[in-house]
Each structure stands twice: as structure tokens, then as C-alpha cells.
Design a protein around this motif. Structure first.
Motif, PDB file in Angstrom:
ATOM      1  N   LYS A  66       2.252  10.730  -2.744  1.00 53.49           N
ATOM      2  CA  LYS A  66       2.862  11.872  -2.871  1.00 53.49           C
ATOM      3  C   LYS A  66       4.153  11.670  -1.557  1.00 53.49           C
ATOM      4  O   LYS A  66       3.389  11.000  -0.572  1.00 53.49           O
ATOM      5  N   GLU A  67       5.094  12.053  -1.657  1.00 51.96           N
ATOM      6  CA  GLU A  67       6.123  11.819  -0.612  1.00 51.96           C
ATOM      7  C   GLU A  67       5.700  12.434   0.618  1.00 51.96           C
ATOM      8  O   GLU A  67       5.985  11.814   1.820  1.00 51.96           O
ATOM      9  N   LYS A  68       5.276  13.743   0.730  1.00 54.44           N
ATOM     10  CA  LYS A  68       4.921  14.396   1.745  1.00 54.44           C
ATOM     11  C   LYS A  68       3.646  13.411   2.614  1.00 54.44           C
ATOM     12  O   LYS A  68       3.928  13.373   3.625  1.00 54.44           O
ATOM     13  N   THR A  69       2.553  13.094   1.821  1.00 51.16           N
ATOM     14  CA  THR A  69       1.623  12.159   2.329  1.00 51.16           C
ATOM     15  C   THR A  69       2.178  10.909   2.930  1.00 51.16           C
ATOM     16  O   THR A  69       1.653  10.589   4.078  1.00 51.16           O
ATOM     17  N   LEU A  70       2.907  10.255   2.097  1.00 49.49           N
ATOM     18  CA  LEU A  70       3.473   9.105   2.719  1.00 49.49           C
ATOM     19  C   LEU A  70       4.431   9.228   3.711  1.00 49.49           C
ATOM     20  O   LEU A  70       4.321   8.567   5.058  1.00 49.49           O
ATOM     21  N   ASP A  71       5.037  10.185   4.029  1.00 48.58           N
ATOM     22  CA  ASP A  71       5.931  10.480   4.975  1.00 48.58           C
ATOM     23  C   ASP A  71       5.159  10.600   6.474  1.00 48.58           C
ATOM     24  O   ASP A  71       5.385  10.311   7.563  1.00 48.58           O
ATOM     25  N   GLU A  72       3.964  11.592   6.140  1.00 44.83           N
ATOM     26  CA  GLU A  72       3.172  11.759   7.227  1.00 44.83           C
ATOM     27  C   GLU A  72       2.407  10.495   7.580  1.00 44.83           C
ATOM     28  O   GLU A  72       2.317  10.441   9.044  1.00 44.83           O
ATOM     29  N   PHE A  73       1.763   9.701   6.887  1.00 45.67           N
ATOM     30  CA  PHE A  73       1.051   8.644   7.093  1.00 45.67           C
ATOM     31  C   PHE A  73       2.023   7.693   7.821  1.00 45.67           C
ATOM     32  O   PHE A  73       1.717   7.047   9.018  1.00 45.67           O
ATOM     33  N   LYS A  74       3.262   7.422   7.662  1.00 48.34           N
ATOM     34  CA  LYS A  74       4.192   6.765   8.157  1.00 48.34           C
ATOM     35  C   LYS A  74       4.537   6.980   9.592  1.00 48.34           C
ATOM     36  O   LYS A  74       4.550   6.372  10.488  1.00 48.34           O
ATOM     37  N   ARG A  75       4.540   8.355   9.697  1.00 40.86           N
ATOM     38  CA  ARG A  75       5.089   8.965  11.041  1.00 40.86           C
ATOM     39  C   ARG A  75       3.663   8.911  12.016  1.00 40.86           C
ATOM     40  O   ARG A  75       3.846   8.266  13.047  1.00 40.86           O
ATOM     41  N   VAL A  76       2.478   8.977  11.463  1.00 39.14           N
ATOM     42  CA  VAL A  76       1.317   8.717  12.399  1.00 39.14           C
ATOM     43  C   VAL A  76       1.071   7.262  12.715  1.00 39.14           C
ATOM     44  O   VAL A  76       0.955   6.828  13.945  1.00 39.14           O
ATOM     45  N   CYS A  77       1.461   6.246  11.845  1.00 36.88           N
ATOM     46  CA  CYS A  77       1.607   4.912  11.943  1.00 36.88           C
ATOM     47  C   CYS A  77       2.190   4.588  12.980  1.00 36.88           C
ATOM     48  O   CYS A  77       2.257   3.712  14.151  1.00 36.88           O
ATOM     49  N   GLU A  78       3.438   4.951  12.780  1.00 35.11           N
ATOM     50  CA  GLU A  78       4.633   4.557  13.823  1.00 35.11           C
ATOM     51  C   GLU A  78       4.254   5.039  15.462  1.00 35.11           C
ATOM     52  O   GLU A  78       4.207   4.303  16.396  1.00 35.11           O
ATOM     53  N   LYS A  79       3.584   6.390  15.647  1.00 36.91           N
ATOM     54  CA  LYS A  79       3.076   6.862  16.659  1.00 36.91           C
ATOM     55  C   LYS A  79       2.264   5.979  17.296  1.00 36.91           C
ATOM     56  O   LYS A  79       2.207   5.962  18.587  1.00 36.91           O
ATOM     57  N   GLU A  80       1.128   5.601  16.584  1.00 34.32           N
ATOM     58  CA  GLU A  80       0.050   4.849  16.732  1.00 34.32           C
ATOM     59  C   GLU A  80       0.392   3.237  17.274  1.00 34.32           C
ATOM     60  O   GLU A  80      -0.233   2.391  17.539  1.00 34.32           O
ATOM     61  N   ASN A  81       1.579   2.980  16.850  1.00 38.25           N
ATOM     62  CA  ASN A  81       2.158   1.669  16.935  1.00 38.25           C
ATOM     63  C   ASN A  81       1.279   0.655  16.115  1.00 38.25           C
ATOM     64  O   ASN A  81       1.243  -0.586  16.585  1.00 38.25           O
ATOM     65  N   VAL A  82       1.224   0.926  14.875  1.00 37.87           N
ATOM     66  CA  VAL A  82       0.581   0.152  13.741  1.00 37.87           C
ATOM     67  C   VAL A  82       1.345   0.265  12.452  1.00 37.87           C
ATOM     68  O   VAL A  82       1.968   1.221  12.259  1.00 37.87           O
ATOM     69  N   THR A  83       1.138  -0.948  11.655  1.00 32.77           N
ATOM     70  CA  THR A  83       1.848  -0.717  10.233  1.00 32.77           C
ATOM     71  C   THR A  83       0.992   0.049   9.425  1.00 32.77           C
ATOM     72  O   THR A  83      -0.393   0.268   9.433  1.00 32.77           O
ATOM     73  N   MET A  84       1.489   0.693   8.472  1.00 34.15           N
ATOM     74  CA  MET A  84       0.863   1.489   7.221  1.00 34.15           C
ATOM     75  C   MET A  84      -0.062   0.340   6.650  1.00 34.15           C
ATOM     76  O   MET A  84      -1.318   0.572   6.013  1.00 34.15           O
ATOM     77  N   THR A  85       0.477  -1.022   6.532  1.00 32.40           N
ATOM     78  CA  THR A  85      -0.479  -1.940   5.735  1.00 32.40           C
ATOM     79  C   THR A  85      -1.736  -2.452   6.615  1.00 32.40           C
ATOM     80  O   THR A  85      -2.838  -2.529   5.945  1.00 32.40           O
ATOM     81  N   GLU A  86      -1.503  -2.225   7.807  1.00 31.77           N
ATOM     82  CA  GLU A  86      -2.616  -2.606   8.537  1.00 31.77           C
ATOM     83  C   GLU A  86      -3.768  -1.517   8.513  1.00 31.77           C
ATOM     84  O   GLU A  86      -5.130  -1.785   8.632  1.00 31.77           O
ATOM     85  N   VAL A  87      -3.427  -0.237   8.492  1.00 35.44           N
ATOM     86  CA  VAL A  87      -4.327   0.702   8.246  1.00 35.44           C
ATOM     87  C   VAL A  87      -4.965   0.652   6.978  1.00 35.44           C
ATOM     88  O   VAL A  87      -6.100   0.809   6.767  1.00 35.44           O
TER      89      VAL A  87
END
Length: 62
Positions: free
Chosen positions: A29-50
Motif C-alpha cells: 500500500k502506498e501509505k504503508t510504503l511511504d511511512e516505512f521509507k520515512r522511518v527507515c530514513e530517520k533510523e539511517n537504515v535501508t528498507m532492505t536491511e529491515v
């Protein structure tokens, strides 16, 4: 929740040295992906790593 995130981030850091990767596509879902990306950037990790950590824990039955 914050403790679980800290544990997950620690595992992500431990796995950064692994080198062999495969590519795959998923649809989210677009909203889920956007929020996940935002949190990953904030935590300085990639989405793939998580996602790798979550997948490994799922496989192990955690």
C-alpha cells in the motif's frame, strides 16, 4: 515498541557485512510504503536491511 525497534536496528547493523543479494519486487500500500521509507530514513537504515531481519525472524518462527 521502541525496544523492539532498537533490537531490530541492532540486527540490521550486524548484517551489513553480508554481500550476496538477490533482487525481488513486492507491492505494498502506498501509505504503508511511504511511512516505512520515512522511518527507515530517520533510523539511517535501508528498507532492505529491515525487511531482511523481519524475514529471517519469520523463518525462524519468532
Amino acid at each position: 515498541m521502541a525496544q523492539k525497534r532498537k533490537e531490530l536496528l541492532k540486527k540490521v547493523q550486524e548484517r551489513k557485512e553480508e554481500s550476496q543479494k538477490k533482487s525481488i519486487s513486492f507491492r505494498f500500500k502506498e501509505k504503508t510504503l511511504d511511512e516505512f521509507k520515512r522511518v527507515c530514513e530517520k533510523e539511517n537504515v535501508t528498507m532492505t536491511e529491515v525487511l531482511e531481519v523481519y524475514m529471517e525472524e519469520f523463518i525462524k518462527g519468532k
